[in-house]
Design a protein around this motif. Sequence first.
Motif, PDB file in Angstrom:
ATOM      1  N   SER A 139       6.108  -1.316  -0.127  1.00 42.46           N
ATOM      2  CA  SER A 139       5.204  -0.164  -0.132  1.00 42.46           C
ATOM      3  C   SER A 139       5.986   1.135  -0.260  1.00 42.46           C
ATOM      4  O   SER A 139       5.611   2.034  -1.031  1.00 42.46           O
ATOM      5  CB  SER A 139       4.362  -0.154   1.151  1.00 42.46           C
ATOM      6  OG  SER A 139       3.574  -1.318   1.261  1.00 42.46           O
TER       7      SER A 139
ATOM      8  N   ALA B  49       4.270   7.619   3.663  1.00 49.35           N
ATOM      9  CA  ALA B  49       4.711   8.982   3.338  1.00 49.35           C
ATOM     10  C   ALA B  49       5.666   9.519   4.397  1.00 49.35           C
ATOM     11  O   ALA B  49       6.643  10.218   4.087  1.00 49.35           O
ATOM     12  CB  ALA B  49       3.497   9.898   3.197  1.00 49.35           C
TER      13      ALA B  49
ATOM     14  N   ASN C 104       0.178   4.232  -0.695  1.00 46.17           N
ATOM     15  CA  ASN C 104      -0.507   5.476  -0.311  1.00 46.17           C
ATOM     16  C   ASN C 104      -0.850   5.536   1.171  1.00 46.17           C
ATOM     17  O   ASN C 104      -1.556   6.458   1.599  1.00 46.17           O
ATOM     18  CB  ASN C 104      -1.779   5.634  -1.150  1.00 46.17           C
ATOM     19  CG  ASN C 104      -1.483   5.763  -2.631  1.00 46.17           C
ATOM     20  OD1 ASN C 104      -0.529   6.434  -3.015  1.00 46.17           O
ATOM     21  ND2 ASN C 104      -2.272   5.100  -3.458  1.00 46.17           N
ATOM     22  N   ASP C 105      -0.390   4.572   1.937  1.00 48.28           N
ATOM     23  CA  ASP C 105      -0.614   4.608   3.383  1.00 48.28           C
ATOM     24  C   ASP C 105       0.090   5.840   3.964  1.00 48.28           C
ATOM     25  O   ASP C 105       1.248   6.126   3.632  1.00 48.28           O
ATOM     26  CB  ASP C 105      -0.052   3.328   4.012  1.00 48.28           C
ATOM     27  CG  ASP C 105      -0.469   3.171   5.463  1.00 48.28           C
ATOM     28  OD1 ASP C 105      -0.165   4.079   6.263  1.00 48.28           O
ATOM     29  OD2 ASP C 105      -1.080   2.143   5.791  1.00 48.28           O
TER      30      ASP C 105
ATOM     31  N   GLN D  57       0.835  -1.201   0.000  1.00 50.72           N
ATOM     32  CA  GLN D  57       0.000   0.000   0.000  1.00 50.72           C
ATOM     33  C   GLN D  57       0.875   1.258   0.000  1.00 50.72           C
ATOM     34  O   GLN D  57       1.214   1.806   1.051  1.00 50.72           O
ATOM     35  CB  GLN D  57      -0.915  -0.002   1.224  1.00 50.72           C
ATOM     36  CG  GLN D  57      -1.875  -1.197   1.260  1.00 50.72           C
ATOM     37  CD  GLN D  57      -2.632  -1.287   2.563  1.00 50.72           C
ATOM     38  OE1 GLN D  57      -2.095  -1.694   3.575  1.00 50.72           O
ATOM     39  NE2 GLN D  57      -3.912  -0.907   2.530  1.00 50.72           N
TER      40      GLN D  57
ATOM     41  N   ALA E  75       6.097   3.670  -3.493  1.00 50.99           N
ATOM     42  CA  ALA E  75       5.763   5.080  -3.295  1.00 50.99           C
ATOM     43  C   ALA E  75       6.847   5.991  -3.841  1.00 50.99           C
ATOM     44  O   ALA E  75       6.568   7.122  -4.254  1.00 50.99           O
ATOM     45  CB  ALA E  75       5.540   5.353  -1.807  1.00 50.99           C
TER      46      ALA E  75
END
Length: 694
Positions: free
Chosen positions: A258, A174, A169-170, A167, A262
């Motif tokens: 992840s 970020a 976009n968790d 994921q 990203a």
Amino acid sequence: MTQDQLDASIDHQAPPPPPVTEVDPADTCRPFPPGVRIGARFQAALNAALWQNHVPLLSELSVANAGEGSLGDVEIELGCQPPVLRSRTWRAAGLAPGQIRTFDDLDVPVDGSFLSGLSEATRGTVSLVARCGGELVGAFTQDIRILAHNEWGGTAGIPDILAAFVQPNDPAVARIIHDASDLLRAGGKADSFEGYQGSKTRVWEQVQAIWNAICRMDVRYINPPPSFVGGGQRIRTARQIGEERLATCLDLAVLFCSCMEAAGLRPLVVLQREHAFAGVWLSKGDFGTSTVDDAPGLRTRLKLDDLKLFETTGATHARKPSFQQATLAGAAHVEPENDAEFEGLIDIHRARQRRILPLASAAAGYAFQAGAEAAEAALPVIEDAPPLRDDTSAAEEAPPATAEDRLARWRKRLLDLSGRNRLLNLPASSRQVLWVDCPDPAKLEDRLAEMRGRGRAAPLKFRSWPDLMTGADPRSAALHRNRLQEDANLSFAREAMAKGELVVGRDEAALQAALTEIYRKSRADQQEGGSNTLFLTIGTLLWTQKDRDAPYRAPLILVPVVLERPSVRSGFVLRVHDDETRLNSTLLEMLRQEFAIRFPTLEAERPPEDEAGFDVPAIMDTFRSKLRDIRGWEVRDEVALTTLSFTKFLMWKDLADRADALRGNEVSRRLMDGPAPEGSNGDQGRGDQGSGAW
């Protein structure tokens, strides 16, 4: 969009679902007219990831009437307990005796809110009942596993659905990327994450920064359930790891993937029987499929620096390894001796192309908090990337047109291209093959080339492995590796080679017996044929014939050597022979004839060379680059001492060494040079006749 928002959107666009029909268990056990049967095939497990990525729960549905009487309109109704599936009905207009009706519309409505809110796995039962004129005429039931919202079903189901748990976009991802950017800036590097817009070195720097940022989180390792790769496990999200500071190997692999996705990179998850770790493409590549079980192909891309694997659990150690040390540990996991443990890998980029999308992040969940350990920890050092290979491109082949080309063609026709030839099929175990554990074949070839240049330089000696943290040695190799980030066996082999010793995986008695056997065979060949047949082979190609699955092992570089023994009681030493090092021409010709694979740079008069001799890394990379997409083929950095018998070797050698003498014969000269230009001499007619006769 959150899961709740997604469900609300679906509910807004579609009419309210009918209530779930509860099927009486007694109905499924009631006797029915003979021959009335429902056939159905359901997935064995269901979870939010499968539903969100459109994996059909029902893949087959049919109703059959094998009785003697006709049936009117038949209705088949779906029910489920617990009510994770919403009710729906299929209708068949009349069934004659012996008729089978199949249904194409197999979409089963799923309660997404129920799946997304399920925190523990449970067992469910799916029921199908058939009614004709209100009378029950058939039934079908099947148990299914209803998994928790964060549970992966393992390789027994759909392996690449694991990509849904990556994921990028968790919100916690970020935060990690932001910390990694700070580390790049503190290390004097560009603090942006631009994916593949730069070189392989730049990709390395980005992944190294992510590694250091996750190391600062001070996550502790927790054991996964047994056999989790086959049966699956619950996977912690990035925010959950940040809150609990606990993670299994699979949790960590998914977390790293992840973060890398990203950052615009292409990550991999590598699965072993009881372990998982991560990898990343250093260039914009992929395997062509989302699931890969080709371990040799993976090793080929590792050797070419197309990608890197790294042991993610190192981030949980008390003494954090550097990213380069983690990559060495990751590569060690896929060495040939570990092939039995290798289950496969998931290429996340390819999975995305298959429309396996990330799970929607829950609106409420684990709040990521930077712990005191991370806040007070010193910034990890951003190290310079090691030398990384550039992409190797194949050179264009020039058409053969000269006398040298024709001579080379004659020589190749003397080569034996059958599987009986040890130049194409070197036995993995034989009394006349001694495998040397060499940590750096390129340095060994350089040393032999320097030995030839200096004449009577110090020879190389053989020695067997000591009991180094194995057998009677009570020390732990794993503990040594974790504390010092060093492989004791590899360090020993490097130190031995620096002292002029070749380490062999046999005890002293077996080593001397093998050397004696090879010594006697090479001396007999020298006396009978007048040529040296003893070679130290560097590099091997594991290849398979079109009608054979078991791989052959063909040596790549042949260094002529001599075994010497001052006395019967003394040990053997190895010296380089006066003959020149050569490539395995038999292998090159076999690849050309059988597989239409050419290596123009290696077929040249002088293959790639460095300051001391052959450029071994360049030669290996040329093979790997050309063969990387052939499943099951692999170039290995193996070294062996053996005797190699060339078919018609003396003729082959004469054509190489006495090419100029062939011009003394008129027929040979005309065959090499072709017919003379018209009018150049008075023998044109005879030349044409001779050329035509040949």
